[in-house]
Design an enzyme around this catalytic site. Structure first.
Site, PDB file in Angstrom:
ATOM      1  CG  LEU C  66      -1.791  -1.313   1.292  1.00 48.00           C
ATOM      2  CD1 LEU C  66      -2.418  -1.462   2.674  1.00 48.00           C
ATOM      3  CD2 LEU C  66      -2.862  -1.300   0.200  1.00 48.00           C
ATOM      4  N   PRO C  67       0.275   2.397  -0.389  1.00 52.94           N
ATOM      5  CG  PRO C  67      -1.012   3.795  -1.753  1.00 52.94           C
ATOM      6  CD  PRO C  67      -1.102   2.584  -0.868  1.00 52.94           C
ATOM      7  CB  THR C  97       8.036   2.031   2.244  1.00 54.74           C
ATOM      8  OG1 THR C  97       8.793   1.027   1.584  1.00 54.74           O
ATOM      9  CG2 THR C  97       8.989   2.951   3.001  1.00 54.74           C
ATOM     10  CE  LYS C 172      12.255   1.327   1.038  1.00 52.81           C
ATOM     11  NZ  LYS C 172      11.041   1.233   0.249  1.00 52.81           N
ATOM     12  CE  LYS C 247       5.918   6.129   1.534  1.00 54.76           C
ATOM     13  NZ  LYS C 247       5.618   4.774   1.050  1.00 54.76           N
TER      14      LYS C 247
END
Lengths: 298, 298, 298, 298
Positions: C66-67, C97, C172, C247
Site C-alpha cells: 500500500l502507498p 514502506t 529501510k 517520501k
C-alpha cells in the site's frame, strides 16, 4: 459572557483565570482534577467532562487549549466529541498550537455542524499567560474575529487577525520558524564576534543599529550579560523552552513538506535544537543553543 | 584637511567626491585613469601612483578603499608599498572589507613604522556612498577614532567605534553573516506562510510585531510587493548584490575556521547563495534568494 | 500455497504476477479494476473487496502493498478492516514502506487477534519487482521469517531478516536516509572534482578505490557518462524517483524526531531534494540532484 | 636513485625510512634536528638546509612533505627557495596536501625553471606511512608519472595517476569531502536504526548489502563493536584525526568557493566536525563524530 474552557495546563489555567477575573462566567474541564479545582476555587463552574462543558446552559463561546493536534482531533471530532454535542451557534476557539491543515479540517467540520470556529494560537509563554500579555494570532471570518477579540483581549495584549481559518496557525508556524533560525544566527554572530576579540555589548550595539538587527539580538540576546532581563543573563531559565521551539519547528517542517517547499535553514535549525535537547537541555530557554557554538554545552 | 585617497571604484569614487564637496583637499590615485579623471574634474589633485599620494606635501590622513585582502597587503606591505614611503604621523584609514587577521597585521606593521591605523569598513552600498549615508564600523584606538570621526562623518551617517584594531572588520563580518542567515530565514518564513494561504502583507505585519521581526522582514522584505521600496518590489535590481554577500560570508566562515567556531547556519547560507550565484544570479540583490525557495529561479 | 494479495499498483502488480508464475494460488484485490483484471488474466482469483480476500477459503498468507501508513491503518485497523475478518492463523505480510511505529502498532494488534505479522518493505524499484530481484527487509519473529522467506524469494533475490516487528521498516528508513545523503555527497564530490579540472571517469575510478567509495559512486554514479547503465547516462529516467526518495527521507526525519535524535545531514538532504522536486523534477531519478550543484537545473 | 627528502614529520619520517630501506640514497632535511638524526641513523645523508638538499651532487628526484600551502610556497618559491637553487632536470614531487590552485602555480613555476613537478598527496595515515601501504594520488604528465611511480611504490601500495598537475590534490580533496559527508551519514543512519530498536551488527549487515553501502559502513563503521578493527571499537584512538578531516574539508570548501560551486553537504559536514573539535575532541578519530549524534559527547 458564558464561556467554556477545556484544557487547564500550564498555559490554559492562567488564561482561564484571567477570564474569570474579567467577570466572565466560566465552565471548565481538564482530566487533571487539581487543575479544575484551582479554577473552581477562583469562581469557575467545574464541569465533569468535555461534554458537560459543551452542554452548559446558555453557552456562547467555547475555548480549548490542548497539547497537540491529536488531542484537538479527539476532543472535537471523536465519538462523543465536542462537535457531536455542542449546540449550534456556540463560537468555538482553539488556542492550541497545531498544524494548519488539522486546524482547517476541524473548522470545516464545525462549520458543517453550524458552529463558527477560529484558531487562535498564542505566543508569550506562561509568563504572558499569567500577566495577560499574550499575543493571539487569529484565523477566522471577520465577524467571528470581531466576536472573539474582546474576550481574547482579557488574556492578551496583541490580538492579530491573520485571515481565514487556519491562518492563525500559519502565522505562528512561520514566525516561530524564523525565530528559531534567527536565534541561531544571532548566537553564531555574537559568538564569532566575541571569539575574534570584540566586547559582546559593543557588538550587540553595532548589530542592533545595522542590518543584522533582529528580536533575537535587541530583545532576547543569547549572549550572557548583554541584556540583564534576557534568559541568557539568568542561566537560561524561564523563557521559551528548547522543547517548545522543537515542537514548533516540527510543525513548520511538516507543513513545508506538505507544501513541497524547501526550508533548508528551518530544517537545520530543527536538528541543531534537537541535538541540544538530546543532550538533556530541552528544558532550558531556546537561546541556550549558543552554548553548542561557544563549546560550553555538555 | 589634506587627505590621500587610494581606490576609486564604485564605492571609493563617490566617497572621495563627498570629501571634496566637504572642502577637504584630496590627493587621489587609482590604476584606472578615468576614475582619477572624474575626481580631478571635481577638484581633487590627481596623483600618478600610490607612492605619490603618500608623499603629498602636508598629508594628514590617507584612506584606502580596495577590493580584497590581497590588495590591502600589496598596497601597504609590498616593496615600495605605503608603509615604506608614508611619513610618520599620517593617520591611515582602510575602508576595504577584509578579514580581521589581515587588518590587525597591517595595523601592527603601520604602528611599528610610526603610523596609527584604523580599519573602517562600510555598509550601505553604492547608494549610501553617493548619498553620504554609509555606516562606518571603526576599529582603532580612542584618540585615532576621534580624529577620523569628523572625516568619516562627511561620507556616512553612522560612525561606530567597535574597539581596537581589526574590530571594525569583526563587527562587519559578524553583522553580515547574521544578515545573510536572517534573510534566508525571512525568505523561508514568508514563502511558507504564503504557500499555506496567507497574504504576504498580513504575514509581514504579524512577524514585524512578533519575535520573528528582523531587518530582513521590516526594512528589506524579500517577498515582492510587501515593501514598495525594497529591491523585491523592483525585480531585485540595485541593493546589495548576491556576490557581495557571498564575499562577506566567505570572510565569516574563514574567520570561524581560524577561530575553530562552528557556524552551521552561516556556512549553509553561504552555500545557498553560492548555488544561486552559480545559476547566473550573482548580480541580483541578495534578497532574490527567495526565488530558490518559491521555485521561481532558473 | 494459497495467498491473498491486496494492492496491485506499480510495485504490487508485478510482485503478485511473480507469485502466480511461481505456482501459488492467489486471491487479489485493488480498488482499480484494471489492475485486478491484469492479475485475473494471469490466473489469479479476482476478489471483490479486501474482506473477500481475507475470507478466501484455505488462505495461508496475506500480503499487502500500500502507498502509505494511512492506508495500512485503514486496511488493517479500520471497521471491517482485515483484522476484523481474517481467520486466526493466517500469516500477515505488509510490504508497504511506512514508519516503524505504525508497523509495530499494527503487528501488535494482529498478534492480539491471533495472527502473526511481519513487515517486509522492499527496495529495487519497479524494475526489481518485474525481474523478481527485489531486496526484502523483514521484521518479525524467527519462525514467521522462516515461513515467509520462500514466498518472498519468488519476488526477490535478497531476503534479509532484520529482527523483530518493525525492524524491516527501521532498516529501510536507515539505509535510504544514508543513501539520500551519500548520493548528494557523491554529486558534490564529482562536480567539484570535474569543476577543478579532472576527468569524471578518472575521478570515479580514484574514489571507488579509496575511502569515498559508496554505492552512489561505484554502482549508481550521478555524473553523466561514468556508468553506461546508470540513470545519469540516460537523462535520469527510470530508476528511483526523487519523490520516492523524499517520501523515505520524510519517514526518516519523522522517526528521528520521535526518537529525539539529531540528523542534520538527513534533514538537509531532504530539503535539497524537496527544492529539486518543487522545481518540477520529482519524477526524475534522485541522482539528478547533481544538476542543482552543477547549475544545470531550471 | 639519489633522492632528496624535505619534511620529516609524522608522515615524512616513515616514508623516507621506507625509501632508505628500499636501497635509495637519500639526502634529507627538516628544521627539527631529532627528525634528521633518526634518518641519518638509518643511513640517509643529513643535509643542513633545504638548499643543501637541492644541491646534493647527482640528485635525480626531490620529495617534499610539508604541513600546508604556506610552507610549500615558502620552500619552493621563497627567496633562496628550492626553485632558485635546484638543478634543471631534477624531478620535483610534492606529497603535501594543499589546495589544487597552489599546486598548479608551483608546478608551473617549476616548469618555467626547467623542472618537471608532480603533486602526490597521500591517504592512509601514519599507519600506512609506516607499513608502506599509502595511496598516492598523482597529478602530472604521463612521462613524469612513469618516473615517480616506482619510487612511490616503495612507500605505498596504490599509486593512481589522476591527470595533469594539481589533479592529485583535486582527487584527494574530492574523495575526502565525500568521506567526511558519508561518515556523518553513516553515523546518523546507524544511530537512528539503533535508537529505533535494531541491533547495530544486523543493521550494518543490511546496509552493507544495500544501496547505503559505503567505506564508512563496511570498512570503518563508526558504531562501537560493529567492526573489531575500526577505531570505533578502541575508543576512537588512532585512525584519521578529526582535525585532519577538518583541514581537508577546509580545502574542499575553499576550492568550491573559488569554483563557485555549491557544496551544502560538504560545508555542513565541516561545521559539524568543527563543533566536535571545538569541544576538545580534535585528536579523536573522525568517526567519533557519531558521539555528537548519540548524545555521548561532552
Amino acid at each position: 459572557m458564558k464561556i467554556g474552557f477545556i484544557g487547564l495546563g500550564n498555559m490554559g489555567r492562567p488564561m482561564a483565570l484571567n477570564l474569570v477575573k474579567a467577570g466572565h462566567e466560566l465552565a471548565v474541564f481538564d482530566p487533571v482534577p487539581a487543575s479544575v479545582q484551582a479554577l473552581s476555587t477562583a469562581g469557575a463552574h467545574a464541569a465533569t467532562s468535555v461534554q458537560a462543558v459543551a452542554q452548559t446552559h446558555g453557552l456562547e463561546m467555547l475555548i480549548t487549549m490542548l497539547p497537540a493536534a491529536a488531542h484537538v482531533r479527539a476532543v472535537y471530532l471523536g465519538e462523543d466529541g465536542l462537535l457531536a454535542v455542542v449546540p449550534k451557534g456556540v463560537l468555538l476557539v482553539d488556542s492550541s498550537t497545531i498544524d494548519p491543515m488539522t486546524a482547517r479540517e476541524v473548522a470545516a467540520a464545525a462549520q458543517r455542524q453550524g458552529n463558527a470556529m477560529v484558531d487562535a494560537p498564542v505566543s508569550g509563554g506562561t509568563g504572558g499567560a499569567e500577566a495577560g500579555t499574550l499575543t493571539f494570532m487569529v484565523g477566522g471570518a471577520d465577524g467571528d474575529f470581531a466576536r472573539v477579540q474582546p474576550v481574547l483581549a482579557r488574556m492578551g495584549r496583541n490580538i492579530v487577525h491573520c485571515g481565514g481559518a487556519g491562518n492563525g496557525q500559519v502565522a505562528k508556524v512561520a514566525n516561530n520558524m524564523l525565530l528559531g533560525i534567527s536565534m541561531i544566527g544571532a548566537a553564531e554572530a555574537m559568538s564569532l564576534g566575541v571569539a575574534l576579540g570584540m566586547d559582546a555589548q559593543v557588538l550587540a550595539g553595532v548589530i542592533n543599529t545595522s542590518s543584522g538587527r533582529c528580536w533575537s539580538t535587541d530583545t532576547y540576546n543569547p549572549f550572557p550579560g548583554v541584556l540583564p532581563n534576557a534568559p541568557a543573563s539568568r542561566g537560561y531559565t524561564g523563557g521559551f523552552g528548547t522543547d517548545l521551539m522543537l515542537k514548533d519547528l516540527g510543525l513548520a517542517t511538516e507543513a513545508a513538506r506538505a507544501a513541497k517547499l524547501p526550508v533548508a535553514m528551518g530544517a537545520l535549525a530543527q536538528q541543531l535544537y534537537q541535538g541540544f535537547s538530546a543532550q538533556g537541555h530541552g528544558g532550558l530557554d531556546f537561546s541556550a543553543i549558543i552554548e553548542t557554538i561557544r563549546g560550553k554545552a555538555a
